[in-house]
Design a protein around this motif. Sequence first.
Motif, short mmCIF file in Angstrom:
data_model
loop_
_atom_site.label_atom_id
_atom_site.label_comp_id
_atom_site.label_asym_id
_atom_site.label_seq_id
_atom_site.Cartn_x
_atom_site.Cartn_y
_atom_site.Cartn_z
N VAL A 20 -1.00 10.78 -16.58
CA VAL A 20 -1.00 9.34 -16.36
C VAL A 20 -0.41 8.66 -17.58
O VAL A 20 -1.01 8.67 -18.66
N SER A 21 0.77 8.11 -17.40
CA SER A 21 1.46 7.40 -18.49
C SER A 21 2.28 6.28 -17.88
O SER A 21 2.59 6.27 -16.68
N TRP A 22 2.64 5.33 -18.75
CA TRP A 22 3.44 4.21 -18.26
C TRP A 22 4.79 4.68 -17.75
O TRP A 22 5.32 4.14 -16.77
N ALA A 23 5.36 5.70 -18.39
CA ALA A 23 6.65 6.22 -17.94
C ALA A 23 6.56 6.79 -16.53
O ALA A 23 7.42 6.51 -15.67
N ASN A 24 5.51 7.58 -16.27
CA ASN A 24 5.36 8.16 -14.94
C ASN A 24 5.06 7.09 -13.89
O ASN A 24 5.55 7.17 -12.76
N VAL A 25 4.24 6.09 -14.25
CA VAL A 25 3.92 5.03 -13.30
C VAL A 25 5.17 4.22 -12.94
O VAL A 25 5.46 3.95 -11.77
N LEU A 26 5.96 3.84 -13.97
CA LEU A 26 7.17 3.07 -13.71
C LEU A 26 8.21 3.88 -12.94
O LEU A 26 8.86 3.37 -12.03
N ALA A 27 8.34 5.16 -13.29
CA ALA A 27 9.27 6.02 -12.56
C ALA A 27 8.83 6.18 -11.11
O ALA A 27 9.66 6.15 -10.18
N GLY A 28 7.52 6.36 -10.88
CA GLY A 28 7.02 6.49 -9.52
C GLY A 28 7.22 5.22 -8.71
O GLY A 28 7.60 5.28 -7.53
N ALA A 29 6.99 4.05 -9.34
CA ALA A 29 7.20 2.78 -8.64
C ALA A 29 8.67 2.58 -8.30
O ALA A 29 9.01 2.14 -7.18
N THR A 30 9.56 2.93 -9.24
CA THR A 30 11.00 2.81 -8.97
C THR A 30 11.43 3.72 -7.83
O THR A 30 12.18 3.33 -6.93
N LEU A 31 10.94 4.96 -7.86
CA LEU A 31 11.27 5.90 -6.79
C LEU A 31 10.70 5.45 -5.45
O LEU A 31 11.35 5.59 -4.41
N ALA A 32 9.48 4.89 -5.45
CA ALA A 32 8.87 4.42 -4.21
C ALA A 32 9.69 3.27 -3.62
O ALA A 32 9.93 3.23 -2.40
N TRP A 81 0.84 -1.20 0.00
CA TRP A 81 0.00 0.00 0.00
C TRP A 81 0.87 1.25 0.00
O TRP A 81 0.57 2.23 -0.71
N THR A 82 1.97 1.24 0.77
CA THR A 82 2.88 2.38 0.80
C THR A 82 3.50 2.62 -0.57
O THR A 82 3.58 3.76 -1.04
N LEU A 83 3.93 1.54 -1.22
CA LEU A 83 4.51 1.68 -2.56
C LEU A 83 3.47 2.23 -3.55
O LEU A 83 3.78 3.11 -4.36
N GLY A 84 2.26 1.70 -3.48
CA GLY A 84 1.21 2.20 -4.37
C GLY A 84 0.88 3.65 -4.13
O GLY A 84 0.67 4.43 -5.07
N TRP A 85 0.83 4.06 -2.86
CA TRP A 85 0.50 5.45 -2.53
C TRP A 85 1.61 6.40 -3.02
O TRP A 85 1.32 7.46 -3.58
N LEU A 86 2.87 6.04 -2.80
CA LEU A 86 3.97 6.88 -3.27
C LEU A 86 3.96 6.99 -4.79
O LEU A 86 4.22 8.07 -5.35
N THR A 87 3.65 5.89 -5.47
CA THR A 87 3.56 5.94 -6.93
C THR A 87 2.42 6.85 -7.37
O THR A 87 2.56 7.65 -8.31
N PHE A 88 1.30 6.76 -6.68
CA PHE A 88 0.15 7.61 -7.00
C PHE A 88 0.48 9.09 -6.80
O PHE A 88 0.13 9.94 -7.64
N VAL A 89 1.18 9.42 -5.72
CA VAL A 89 1.57 10.80 -5.47
C VAL A 89 2.51 11.30 -6.56
O VAL A 89 2.41 12.45 -7.02
N TRP A 90 3.44 10.46 -6.99
CA TRP A 90 4.37 10.84 -8.06
C TRP A 90 3.62 11.17 -9.35
O TRP A 90 3.90 12.17 -10.03
N VAL A 91 2.66 10.33 -9.70
CA VAL A 91 1.87 10.59 -10.91
C VAL A 91 1.07 11.87 -10.76
O VAL A 91 0.93 12.66 -11.71
N LEU A 92 0.52 12.12 -9.56
CA LEU A 92 -0.21 13.37 -9.34
C LEU A 92 0.69 14.59 -9.51
O LEU A 92 0.27 15.61 -10.05
N LEU A 93 1.93 14.49 -9.05
CA LEU A 93 2.84 15.63 -9.16
C LEU A 93 3.12 15.96 -10.63
O LEU A 93 3.24 17.14 -11.00
N TRP A 94 3.24 14.95 -11.46
CA TRP A 94 3.47 15.19 -12.88
C TRP A 94 2.20 15.60 -13.61
O TRP A 94 2.24 16.28 -14.63
N GLY A 95 1.05 15.14 -13.13
CA GLY A 95 -0.22 15.52 -13.73
C GLY A 95 -0.57 14.79 -15.01
O GLY A 95 -1.55 15.14 -15.67
#
Length: 252
Positions: free
Chosen positions: A77-89, A61-75
């Motif tokens: 929704v793309s595979w690049a942003n999701v993968l980057a957010g998951a890697t950062l999380a 859940w923590t990983l998913g939430w951090l990924t969601f916040v990363w995608v929100l910051l970029w504004g």
Amino acid sequence: MASASTGRRTHPVRRGLVNVWRLSLLTIFWALVSALVWVRGHVRLPKWLGSDSREVAVRLWTLGWLTFVWVLLWGVVSWANVLAGATLAIAIVTLLPLPRVAVEGRIHPLSVAILVLRLVYDFAVSSFQVGWMAVRPGKPPLGAVVRVRVAIKSDMVLTLAIDYLNLVPGTMVVELDHRRRLLYVHVFDVSSQRRVRAFYRQVAYTEKMFIKAFERDSEWHPSPYHGIDDDYHHVDPVDRLRVTGPESQERS
């Protein structure tokens, strides 16, 4: 006669399709159960994810939430942003770990839904009462800090209960006695015994519903990851040693 005979001819076909559908569901269910059993027996999750399924769920859940916040910051929704957010999380959870949160008990969705509905109700009623106190003529209401004890055992659930009380206008938890489970709550209006009794009823209901939703006695077991709460939760040192290992015991 023709229509009746046609109905009798199509009936076996329909029955056969139903049987095929049931067989397909059983096959899919059996395959899923077999896959889960195989994964549980052969796949070893990283230690940082947790020691049991509930802790793993919290980490995921923590990983998913951090990924969601990363995608929100970029504004976007793309595979690049999701993968980057998951890697950062994963990097944040691995390199900058927070203290482990003890996960105890189980979540009961129906009780949680009732609790959320009650929160909405309390929020609306309390907002109206506080608003009326602010505009009505006369002296301001008498406020005070009231001490109340709760029987919530889990630190996580206790934090959620405090957040619940803080969200409701008119009550604010100003201090917590962690070991004795005492809350010091600032109450907006204690000008009458009726108001005081209403506050105690509110806290009693909140306590009962959080216990019913998250930590029923029949499903409760203390986590070995408690630190200063060992006396309160009666954690066996053998359980702590089994989970944390002898190295952490030597460091402590």
